[in-house]
Design an enzyme around this catalytic site. Sequence first.
Site, mmCIF file in Angstrom:
data_model
loop_
_atom_site.group_PDB
_atom_site.id
_atom_site.type_symbol
_atom_site.label_atom_id
_atom_site.label_comp_id
_atom_site.label_asym_id
_atom_site.label_seq_id
_atom_site.Cartn_x
_atom_site.Cartn_y
_atom_site.Cartn_z
ATOM 1 N N GLY A 125 0.801 -1.234 0.000
ATOM 2 C CA GLY A 125 0.000 0.000 0.000
ATOM 3 C C GLY A 125 0.827 1.274 0.000
ATOM 4 N N TRP A 171 2.334 2.857 -2.487
ATOM 5 C CA TRP A 171 1.969 3.792 -3.570
ATOM 6 C C TRP A 171 0.642 4.481 -3.270
ATOM 7 C CZ3 TRP A 171 3.446 3.111 -9.338
ATOM 8 C CH2 TRP A 171 4.829 2.930 -9.422
ATOM 9 N N ASP A 230 -3.973 -16.409 -14.430
ATOM 10 C CA ASP A 230 -2.946 -17.450 -14.296
ATOM 11 C C ASP A 230 -1.637 -16.915 -13.728
ATOM 12 O OD1 ASP A 230 -2.211 -15.975 -16.427
ATOM 13 O OD2 ASP A 230 -1.731 -17.665 -17.743
ATOM 14 N N LYS A 244 5.172 -0.820 -14.416
ATOM 15 C CA LYS A 244 6.496 -1.397 -14.153
ATOM 16 C C LYS A 244 6.718 -2.579 -15.082
ATOM 17 C CE LYS A 244 7.733 -4.174 -10.479
ATOM 18 N NZ LYS A 244 8.023 -4.425 -9.061
HETATM 19 C C1 LIG Z 1 5.746 -5.034 -5.863
HETATM 20 S S1 LIG Z 1 4.193 -5.298 -5.121
HETATM 21 C C2 LIG Z 1 3.433 -3.735 -5.305
HETATM 22 C C3 LIG Z 1 3.884 -2.731 -4.294
HETATM 23 C C4 LIG Z 1 2.926 -1.575 -4.146
HETATM 24 N N1 LIG Z 1 2.816 -0.810 -5.380
HETATM 25 C C5 LIG Z 1 3.374 -0.666 -3.030
HETATM 26 O O1 LIG Z 1 4.028 0.307 -3.310
HETATM 27 O O2 LIG Z 1 3.066 -0.957 -1.864
HETATM 28 C C6 LIG Z 1 3.336 -6.195 -6.356
HETATM 29 C C7 LIG Z 1 1.946 -6.580 -5.935
HETATM 30 O O3 LIG Z 1 1.284 -7.102 -7.086
HETATM 31 C C8 LIG Z 1 0.382 -8.088 -6.645
HETATM 32 N N2 LIG Z 1 0.021 -8.969 -7.755
HETATM 33 C C9 LIG Z 1 0.833 -9.802 -8.446
HETATM 34 N N3 LIG Z 1 0.133 -10.490 -9.371
HETATM 35 C C10 LIG Z 1 -1.155 -10.072 -9.256
HETATM 36 C C11 LIG Z 1 -2.356 -10.414 -9.927
HETATM 37 N N4 LIG Z 1 -2.365 -11.321 -10.879
HETATM 38 N N5 LIG Z 1 -3.509 -9.798 -9.556
HETATM 39 C C12 LIG Z 1 -3.500 -8.860 -8.562
HETATM 40 N N6 LIG Z 1 -2.394 -8.503 -7.890
HETATM 41 C C13 LIG Z 1 -1.233 -9.101 -8.223
HETATM 42 C C14 LIG Z 1 1.138 -8.823 -5.552
HETATM 43 O O4 LIG Z 1 0.223 -9.491 -4.675
HETATM 44 C C15 LIG Z 1 1.917 -7.690 -4.881
HETATM 45 O O5 LIG Z 1 1.234 -7.236 -3.724
#
Ligand SMILES: C[S@@+](CC[C@H](N)C(=O)[O-])C[C@H]1O[C@@H](n2cnc3c(N)ncnc32)[C@H](O)[C@@H]1O
Length: 228
Positions: free
Chosen positions: A50, A52, A99, A170
């Site tokens: 959270g 961002w 997936d 990203k």
């Molecule tokens: C690097 S973290 C993001 C960090 C966030 N932007 C922050 O600043 O706190 C990536 C997030 O993408 C989520 N994520 C990955 N694949 C996903 C998907 N298919 N659907 C939803 N969320 C996904 C992960 O659960 C993870 O919490």
Amino acid sequence: MSRNLKDFFFKQAKRHGFLARSAFKLTEIQERFRVIRAGGSVLDLGCCPGAWIQVALQAITAQRASTKPSSLILGVDLKAATGHCRQGFHTVLSDMCPDTSGIAAADVARSLELAGHAVRLALSNSSELPDGIRVTPPDQSASLSDAHETSPEGPQPGGVLLPEGHLVVKVLSGSGCNELHDYLRHHFRKVVWAQPKASRSESREMYLVGLCRQLTNSAGARTRVVPK
Ligand SMILES: C[S@@+](CC[C@H](N)C(=O)[O-])C[C@H]1O[C@@H](n2cnc3c(N)ncnc32)[C@H](O)[C@@H]1O
């Protein structure tokens, strides 16, 4: 990022009450490009833990003017956001790519799939996405695109991103990234790469920033957006 720099951003995050160092990546992007504006809304795909969202809330609060309409901040993630104030934003538990279960840090293809999904949701024209960017759309975003088909008045915005809106995605550098950059250039006035200081120097993590969404007609030509 060197260990010292890593420690620096880690300590800074704690000091400022951010949930993760990633807060400084968006802060830097925001300082350079002003992607978050008062009265605007923010959709963060993959929002946990959270950080961002915290930065988006701060940016909007700092700029808030009484005449501006209220903003909506919405986060989507597989995991529930926990441990911080939940006021001022909403989160939805959802799998953006059915997936994909979490981002594998070294997987360029997965990062492109997630980026492609974000782009599709924003612009709703995944059929044009460059080869190699695989997107498995959930049913509801398919209907979203149907709702915004072209009208007699000319091209209408498909997807959730309004004309003149901005997109930050990203990706891990590798094959397909330049194609995504070129694709976005058809849809934004300007598209730039950003590599914030808070990213590890050995990381392949890059951010594509699309500034000022432009509408395109069926022939692919840009339509000038006249602000109201
Ligand atoms: C690097 S973290 C993001 C960090 C966030 N932007 C922050 O600043 O706190 C990536 C997030 O993408 C989520 N994520 C990955 N694949 C996903 C998907 N298919 N659907 C939803 N969320 C996904 C992960 O659960 C993870 O919490």
